[in-house]
Design a protein around this motif. Structure first.
Motif, PDB file in Angstrom:
ATOM      1  N   VAL A  59     -40.158 -31.383 -12.218  1.00  0.00           N
ATOM      2  CA  VAL A  59     -41.082 -32.428 -12.653  1.00  0.00           C
ATOM      3  C   VAL A  59     -41.542 -32.042 -14.057  1.00  0.00           C
ATOM      4  N   VAL A  60     -41.314 -32.927 -15.009  1.00  0.00           N
ATOM      5  CA  VAL A  60     -41.739 -32.707 -16.393  1.00  0.00           C
ATOM      6  C   VAL A  60     -42.836 -33.720 -16.696  1.00  0.00           C
ATOM      7  N   SER A  61     -44.037 -33.231 -16.961  1.00  0.00           N
ATOM      8  CA  SER A  61     -45.184 -34.092 -17.273  1.00  0.00           C
ATOM      9  C   SER A  61     -45.562 -33.880 -18.731  1.00  0.00           C
ATOM     10  N   ALA A  62     -45.591 -34.965 -19.479  1.00  0.00           N
ATOM     11  CA  ALA A  62     -45.863 -34.863 -20.915  1.00  0.00           C
ATOM     12  C   ALA A  62     -46.758 -36.003 -21.371  1.00  0.00           C
ATOM     13  N   LEU A  63     -47.381 -35.814 -22.531  1.00  0.00           N
ATOM     14  CA  LEU A  63     -48.121 -36.902 -23.154  1.00  0.00           C
ATOM     15  C   LEU A  63     -47.163 -38.039 -23.465  1.00  0.00           C
ATOM     16  N   ALA A  64     -47.679 -39.253 -23.433  1.00  0.00           N
ATOM     17  CA  ALA A  64     -46.819 -40.426 -23.585  1.00  0.00           C
ATOM     18  C   ALA A  64     -46.045 -40.428 -24.889  1.00  0.00           C
ATOM     19  N   ASN A  65     -46.605 -39.832 -25.963  1.00  0.00           N
ATOM     20  CA  ASN A  65     -45.928 -39.851 -27.262  1.00  0.00           C
ATOM     21  C   ASN A  65     -45.130 -38.573 -27.550  1.00  0.00           C
ATOM     22  N   THR A  66     -44.956 -37.704 -26.558  1.00  0.00           N
ATOM     23  CA  THR A  66     -44.155 -36.485 -26.748  1.00  0.00           C
ATOM     24  C   THR A  66     -42.674 -36.821 -26.634  1.00  0.00           C
ATOM     25  N   ASN A  67     -41.892 -36.358 -27.586  1.00  0.00           N
ATOM     26  CA  ASN A  67     -40.441 -36.587 -27.553  1.00  0.00           C
ATOM     27  C   ASN A  67     -39.764 -35.466 -26.764  1.00  0.00           C
ATOM     28  N   ILE A  68     -39.018 -35.840 -25.742  1.00  0.00           N
ATOM     29  CA  ILE A  68     -38.339 -34.865 -24.884  1.00  0.00           C
ATOM     30  C   ILE A  68     -36.833 -35.060 -25.019  1.00  0.00           C
ATOM     31  N   ASP A  69     -36.151 -34.040 -25.512  1.00  0.00           N
ATOM     32  CA  ASP A  69     -34.691 -34.052 -25.625  1.00  0.00           C
ATOM     33  C   ASP A  69     -34.136 -33.279 -24.428  1.00  0.00           C
ATOM     34  N   ASP A 115     -40.170 -26.333  -3.697  1.00  0.00           N
ATOM     35  CA  ASP A 115     -39.169 -25.673  -4.545  1.00  0.00           C
ATOM     36  C   ASP A 115     -38.938 -26.406  -5.863  1.00  0.00           C
ATOM     37  N   VAL A 116     -39.752 -27.397  -6.164  1.00  0.00           N
ATOM     38  CA  VAL A 116     -39.620 -28.150  -7.409  1.00  0.00           C
ATOM     39  C   VAL A 116     -40.392 -27.431  -8.518  1.00  0.00           C
ATOM     40  N   SER A 117     -39.750 -27.262  -9.658  1.00  0.00           N
ATOM     41  CA  SER A 117     -40.406 -26.606 -10.800  1.00  0.00           C
ATOM     42  C   SER A 117     -41.234 -27.626 -11.577  1.00  0.00           C
ATOM     43  N   LEU A 118     -42.372 -27.185 -12.121  1.00  0.00           N
ATOM     44  CA  LEU A 118     -43.258 -28.069 -12.884  1.00  0.00           C
ATOM     45  C   LEU A 118     -43.415 -27.556 -14.315  1.00  0.00           C
ATOM     46  N   LEU A 119     -43.106 -28.428 -15.277  1.00  0.00           N
ATOM     47  CA  LEU A 119     -43.297 -28.121 -16.682  1.00  0.00           C
ATOM     48  C   LEU A 119     -44.330 -29.084 -17.251  1.00  0.00           C
ATOM     49  N   LEU A 120     -45.440 -28.534 -17.776  1.00  0.00           N
ATOM     50  CA  LEU A 120     -46.525 -29.351 -18.313  1.00  0.00           C
ATOM     51  C   LEU A 120     -46.548 -29.267 -19.832  1.00  0.00           C
ATOM     52  N   ASP A 121     -46.784 -30.404 -20.452  1.00  0.00           N
ATOM     53  CA  ASP A 121     -46.881 -30.473 -21.910  1.00  0.00           C
ATOM     54  C   ASP A 121     -48.139 -29.708 -22.358  1.00  0.00           C
ATOM     55  N   GLN A 122     -47.964 -28.785 -23.313  1.00  0.00           N
ATOM     56  CA  GLN A 122     -49.120 -28.028 -23.799  1.00  0.00           C
ATOM     57  C   GLN A 122     -50.148 -28.930 -24.489  1.00  0.00           C
ATOM     58  N   GLY A 123     -49.732 -30.138 -24.839  1.00  0.00           N
ATOM     59  CA  GLY A 123     -50.656 -31.087 -25.456  1.00  0.00           C
ATOM     60  C   GLY A 123     -51.774 -31.529 -24.536  1.00  0.00           C
ATOM     61  N   PHE A 124     -51.596 -31.402 -23.206  1.00  0.00           N
ATOM     62  CA  PHE A 124     -52.651 -31.779 -22.261  1.00  0.00           C
ATOM     63  C   PHE A 124     -53.927 -30.946 -22.476  1.00  0.00           C
ATOM     64  N   LYS A 125     -53.743 -29.706 -22.919  1.00  0.00           N
ATOM     65  CA  LYS A 125     -54.888 -28.807 -23.056  1.00  0.00           C
ATOM     66  C   LYS A 125     -55.896 -29.270 -24.106  1.00  0.00           C
TER      67      LYS A 125
END
Length: 403
Positions: A59-69, A115-125
């Protein structure tokens, strides 16, 4: 059964986590969500459920304007280029246990997502509040990053915030910086219950039917245990891989090819077809008898050849003089009549002056040569003298009958 929205919110209250909920119509995109809560000052998020080639999920959670390649992220996780892809909709329901448009880090509360990995956008902080769906896309939940951390820690998760827009070099001297975040296991899907029908040939009609039985799913580790118990060593392979195969690259799966050929059962008894349908989930077709022994393709071919050889005696066919003479006369008569008809049709043409005899000989000679060659071969097979005598006797008998 996964958590519901109300159960999740109750859990947040138990943890004394501050949050605010905003109800709105169901939304499937960030843009649609922004129409209802975009003016409230919180940070909208986009959430993805991704899958790698080893069937591990992220699960990748990011700010709406973050570009994810995804290609870059895949390399940073140590998966190589193209190692990540969007997970199927079925995975949302089976692993996160949420419908389409409801991916959220809050869904990791479900045991099926352990067993699902979670990656959070550092921009949330840096945001005062962040917006996520609480397991339904008809509600937006506003929560701070610190409160999200508290929730994740309560379910045994250590929050991992990363720069999702970074593109560090990855190579021999630069190992993937996010490789430690790749899952160590594959999610175990929740049990599925299907209707099963057991049909046992017995009684007068050869059939007894047991009512539908519930069958539960099995985990990969349990399947391994079963296979090992019956003397099988489980072999897991990347079925999507396409390695080069050649002189310097032997087939990588050659060791998995069977060493023997299965032995077919001797007899096929009554066969019963059971199809789940109708109110009781069952329709039964009467037993069908399949007679005889199961035979290999080689045995069937041999049997077919024997039948052909027993039904036709090539030697007798070739030495049948009466039949030979009849075939010669039939072909000669047909050729003669066709030629006469052709000449009669073109009598008015002065340039056509054919010899009927020559034309008949030319058209029949190839057939006669073929027949005589067959006779000659047959004669040599049983002895030239015997063949010649048989031919002479038959010819004399034919002449006597004509007199």
């Amino acid at each position: 059964m996964g958590y519901t929205k109300d159960q999740l919110l109750a859990r947040l209250k138990e943890l004394q986590i501050d949050f605010v909920c905003y109800d709105h119509p169901a939304v499937l995109t960030v843009e649609a969500q922004a129409k209802y809560v975009g003016h409230l000052g919180g940070a909208l998020s986009k959430n993805l459920l991704l899958k790698d080639k080893k069937h591990r999920y992220y699960v990748v959670s990011a700010l709406a304007n973050t570009n994810i390649d995804l290609k870059v992220l895949s390399q940073r996780l140590g998966l190589g280029k193209g190692g990540l892809r969007m997970a199927a909709e079925e995975a949302l329901q089976e692993i996160l246990q949420v419908p389409l448009g409801c991916v959220t880090p809050l869904a990791l509360i479900n045991d099926s997502a352990r067993d699902v990995s979670l990656l959070l956008d550092q921009g949330f902080k840096s945001q005062q509040s962040c917006y996520f769906h609480p397991l339904t896309n008809e509600v937006t939940l506003s929560i701070s990053a610190s409160s999200l951390d508290k929730f994740l820690i309560s379910i045994g998760r250590q929050p991992s915030y990363v720069d999702l827009e970074a593109n560090p070099a990855v190579g021999k001297d630069n190992p993937p910086d996010l490789a430690s975040l790749a899952p160590s296991g594959v999610p175990t899907l929740p049990d599925k219950v299907e209707n099963a029908v057991t049909c046992i040939p017995t009684g007068n009609d050869g059939l007894t039917v047991k009512k539908p039985t519930k069958l539960a799913a099995i985990s990969a580790s349990s399947l391994d245990k079963f296979l090992i118990s019956i003397g099988r060593q489980p072999s897991y392979v990347d079925l999507e891989a396409n390695p080069a195969v050649g002189k310097d690259n032997p087939p990588d799966l050659a060791s998995l090819a069977p060493s023997g050929v299965p032995t077919l059962p001797d007899k096929v008894e009554n066969a019963v077809t059971c199809i789940p349908t109708g109110n009781d989930g069952l329709t039964v077709k009467k037993p069908t008898k399949l007679a005889g022994e199961a035979k290999s393709p080689a045995a069937l071919q041999k049997e077919k050849l024997q039948k052909v050889q027993s039904s036709i005696d090539p030697l007798a066919e070739a030495t049948n003089i009466e039949k030979l003479v009849k075939e010669i006369m039939d072909k000669t008569s047909t050729a003669f009549l066709n030629e006469v008809a052709e000449i009669t049709k073109n009598l008015n043409d002065p340039q056509i002056v054919p010899s009927v005899s020559d034309v008949v000989k030319r058209r029949v000679s190839s057939d006669l040569e073929h027949m005589m060659m067959s006779l000659k071969n047959a004669a040599y097979t049983q002895g030239f003298q015997a063949g010649f005598q048989a031919t002479l006797r038959s010819s004399l008998q034919s002449l006597s009958m004509q007199k």
